[in-house]
Design an enzyme around this catalytic site. Structure first.
Site, PDB file in Angstrom:
ATOM      1  CE  LYS A 121      -3.825   0.534   0.411  1.00  0.00           C
ATOM      2  NZ  LYS A 121      -5.511   0.290  -0.502  1.00  0.00           N
TER       3      LYS A 121
HETATM    4  P1  NAD Z   1     -13.735   7.935  -2.963  1.00  0.00           P
HETATM    5  O1  NAD Z   1     -12.260   9.049  -2.483  1.00  0.00           O
HETATM    6  O2  NAD Z   1     -13.545   7.208  -4.127  1.00  0.00           O
HETATM    7  O3  NAD Z   1     -14.209   7.874  -2.084  1.00  0.00           O
HETATM    8  C1  NAD Z   1     -14.895   7.928  -0.415  1.00  0.00           C
HETATM    9  C2  NAD Z   1     -16.255   8.384  -0.177  1.00  0.00           C
HETATM   10  O4  NAD Z   1     -16.006   8.611   1.245  1.00  0.00           O
HETATM   11  C3  NAD Z   1     -16.638  10.301  -0.939  1.00  0.00           C
HETATM   12  O5  NAD Z   1     -17.645  10.060  -0.614  1.00  0.00           O
HETATM   13  C4  NAD Z   1     -15.972  10.817   1.110  1.00  0.00           C
HETATM   14  O6  NAD Z   1     -17.065  11.998   1.324  1.00  0.00           O
HETATM   15  C5  NAD Z   1     -16.776   9.639   2.113  1.00  0.00           C
HETATM   16  N1  NAD Z   1     -15.732   9.430   3.138  1.00  0.00           N
HETATM   17  C6  NAD Z   1     -14.446  10.513   3.530  1.00  0.00           C
HETATM   18  N2  NAD Z   1     -14.193  10.430   4.531  1.00  0.00           N
HETATM   19  C7  NAD Z   1     -15.890  10.122   5.174  1.00  0.00           C
HETATM   20  C8  NAD Z   1     -15.620  10.124   6.673  1.00  0.00           C
HETATM   21  N3  NAD Z   1     -14.988   9.900   8.096  1.00  0.00           N
HETATM   22  N4  NAD Z   1     -16.853   9.942   6.799  1.00  0.00           N
HETATM   23  C9  NAD Z   1     -17.837   9.652   5.986  1.00  0.00           C
HETATM   24  N5  NAD Z   1     -17.705   9.690   4.436  1.00  0.00           N
HETATM   25  C10 NAD Z   1     -16.276   9.769   4.053  1.00  0.00           C
HETATM   26  O7  NAD Z   1     -12.489   6.038  -2.372  1.00  0.00           O
HETATM   27  P2  NAD Z   1     -12.951   4.484  -2.608  1.00  0.00           P
HETATM   28  O8  NAD Z   1     -11.903   4.792  -3.450  1.00  0.00           O
HETATM   29  O9  NAD Z   1     -14.176   4.608  -2.893  1.00  0.00           O
HETATM   30  O10 NAD Z   1     -12.739   4.280  -1.603  1.00  0.00           O
HETATM   31  C11 NAD Z   1     -13.508   3.893   0.080  1.00  0.00           C
HETATM   32  C12 NAD Z   1     -12.887   2.439   0.740  1.00  0.00           C
HETATM   33  O11 NAD Z   1     -13.222   1.445  -0.241  1.00  0.00           O
HETATM   34  C13 NAD Z   1     -12.030   2.562   0.699  1.00  0.00           C
HETATM   35  O12 NAD Z   1     -11.493   2.034   2.579  1.00  0.00           O
HETATM   36  C14 NAD Z   1     -10.955   2.130   0.406  1.00  0.00           C
HETATM   37  O13 NAD Z   1      -9.558   1.685   0.680  1.00  0.00           O
HETATM   38  C15 NAD Z   1     -11.587   0.675   0.366  1.00  0.00           C
HETATM   39  N6  NAD Z   1     -11.534   0.125  -1.567  1.00  0.00           N
HETATM   40  C16 NAD Z   1     -11.628   0.827  -2.559  1.00  0.00           C
HETATM   41  C17 NAD Z   1     -10.943   0.417  -3.771  1.00  0.00           C
HETATM   42  C18 NAD Z   1     -11.103   1.096  -5.234  1.00  0.00           C
HETATM   43  O14 NAD Z   1     -10.772  -0.146  -5.760  1.00  0.00           O
HETATM   44  N7  NAD Z   1     -10.931   1.998  -5.376  1.00  0.00           N
HETATM   45  C19 NAD Z   1     -10.585  -1.176  -4.123  1.00  0.00           C
HETATM   46  C20 NAD Z   1     -11.340  -1.711  -2.505  1.00  0.00           C
HETATM   47  C21 NAD Z   1     -11.154  -0.474  -1.564  1.00  0.00           C
END
Ligand code: NAD
Length: 431
Positions: A121
């Site tokens: 990561k």
């Molecule tokens: P992103 O940045 O596209 O979206 C994150 C969302 O969460 C946004 O809407 C933001 O406003 C909201 N957010 C942030 N902090 C917050 C808080 N304290 N309370 C409430 N909402 C909050 O991110 P993403 O890529 O969608 O990732 C989200 C989660 O999924 C993370 O934990 C990431 O590690 C995990 N993840 C993402 C992927 C991927 O392919 N993008 C893959 C596996 C896991």
């Protein structure tokens, strides 16, 4: 401050004290798992420590001419089953401990879906929303050049995570390629299609998550038609999950982002909401739904709850009040260990993060394979292969959980850690 520090967790604007850091939690999960499976003590000692942690300084010139220095990280937890794989996060509160935990979970995630990768990561402690596009590009290129010696298609392959996207991946690919003297598309995944990305990668995490929900629904003997769902986080994972689940007949009664949440028991019009978010940049202010807090969203009466934002959202404090029948962890580490026990006692079916959100890394693997072969698949083929991988992984975890009478999380961890430990045993210890 929600990026894995002990003492504090943030849901939207609301803070709560917690006892464990995300790294404490990752280590505790590994130790608990090791007690349940037959793993050599030496292998456990190896798996507890990341193979490599690189901390770099990332100086950039801001648009106003000032120089600002950011801190970047790349942690490679394990390479036993193949090159390390894991996303890059841009967020102001990231710490080395958080990146270590996320890298370890990547090792287990790749093992649970049985793709030939270890875990890694990366992160830069910055707020990407406060950087101009050209500052973001300079930051990305400087960070890439700082981690360049340890990444590569056969060593460690980054991908998007919170705060990064396909454009950031294109800059990483370009910076790496210029330094090599030729194009190396397979150095990152989650790239734009035009520079070697895979069809279906943008929605893959959510699609994989939905597949696990569909498989779980079969086991719990219910269909998704008219089931109610609440989604925390409206980014890559949350938004696509809401959109794809609507297509399966689910009624999305609640959504949220960092600015707050929305609730409409009759169902939120997700097409209209996504159009609104494209313009406003937030779900906040959307009409046709009541405003609620992130804390209230998690406690909504619903069939399926999808935390898809940040770590430590479900804690011992709110877990007793959760009313969902099933939780699909789109985010990494949304549930604390104490909360986990409470959910278990309440009989809530939890699809753990390393399984529920493994669709992203699975299609990243497909993208890497396509890049190396310079032969690209149709979106239908990508989605069919994703379905196959997720279905098999779900079934493996479910069967183990039934056989050993443990939770889905414990079963997923047991399966993943035993696969990695067995690979360690077969490879032996050098010299
Ligand atoms: P992103 O940045 O596209 O979206 C994150 C969302 O969460 C946004 O809407 C933001 O406003 C909201 N957010 C942030 N902090 C917050 C808080 N304290 N309370 C409430 N909402 C909050 O991110 P993403 O890529 O969608 O990732 C989200 C989660 O999924 C993370 O934990 C990431 O590690 C995990 N993840 C993402 C992927 C991927 O392919 N993008 C893959 C596996 C896991």
């Amino acid at each position: 401050m929600n990026q894995g520090k002990p003492g504090e967790v943030t849901r939207g604007n609301c803070k709560e004290k917690i006892k464990e850091s995300v790294w404490d939690k990752a280590l505790k999960q590994l130790e608990d798992t090791a007690r349940r499976i037959n793993i050599e003590p030496g292998a456990l000692e190896i798996l507890k420590v990341p193979r490599r942690c690189l901390v770099v300084s990332v100086p950039i010139r801001r648009d106003d001419g000032q120089i600002e220095v950011f801190t970047g990280y790349r942690v490679q937890h394990n390479f036993t089953r193949g090159p390390a794989k894991g996303g890059i996060r841009y967020h102001p509160d990231v710490t080395l401990d958080l990146v270590k935990a996320l890298a370890m979970w990547m090792t287990w995630k790749c093992a649970v879906v049985n793709i030939p990768y270890g875990g890694a990561k990366g992160a830069v402690a910055c707020n990407p929303k406060k950087l101009s596009p050209s500052e973001l590009e300079r930051l990305t290129r400087r960070y890439t050049s700082a981690i360049l010696p340890i990444i590569g298609p056969e060593k460690d392959i980054p991908a998007p995570d919170m705060g990064t996207n396909a454009q950031v991946m294109a800059w990483i690919m370009d910076t790496y390629s210029i330094n090599q003297g030729y194009s190396v598309p397979a150095v990152v995944t989650g790239k734009p299609i035009e520079v070697g990305g895979s069809l279906g990668r943008d929605k893959a995490t959510a699609r994989g998550c939905l597949y696990t929900v569909m498989d779980a629904a079969k086991k719990l003997d219910f269909t998704l038609e008219e089931r109610t769902m609440a989604v925390q986080g409206y980014g890559n994972v949350g938004r696509n999950m809401a959109e794809l689940s609507t297509g399966q007949g689910c009624r999305i009664i609640g959504v949220s982002d960092i600015n707050g949440g929305l609730y409409n028991p009759k169902g939120i019009d997700i097409t209209r909401l996504s159009r609104y978010v494209d313009e406003a940049g937030t779900v906040f202010g959307f009409t046709d739904a009541d405003s609620i807090t992130n804390a209230e969203l998690l406690e909504l009466e619903c069939d399926i709850l999808v935390p898809a934002a940040v770590e430590h959202q479900i804690t011992e404090k709110n877990a007793p009040r959760l009313k969902a029948r099933m939780i699909a962890e789109g985010a990494n580490g949304p549930t604390t260990s104490e909360a986990d026990e409470i959910l278990d006692d309440k009989g809530i079916f939890v699809i753990p993060d390393i399984l529920a959100n493994a669709g992203g890394v699975t299609v990243s693997y497909f993208e890497w394979v396509q890049g190396i072969q310079a032969y690209f698949w149709s979106e239908r083929e990508v989605n069919l292969r994703l379905r196959e991988v997720m279905e098999r992984a779900f079934e493996d975890v479910y069967r183990l959980s039934q056989k050993e009478k443990v939770s889905m999380r414990q079963a997923a961890n047991m399966l993943a850690v035993s696969r990695v430990a067995e690979a360690c045993r077969l490879r032996g210890l050098y010299p």
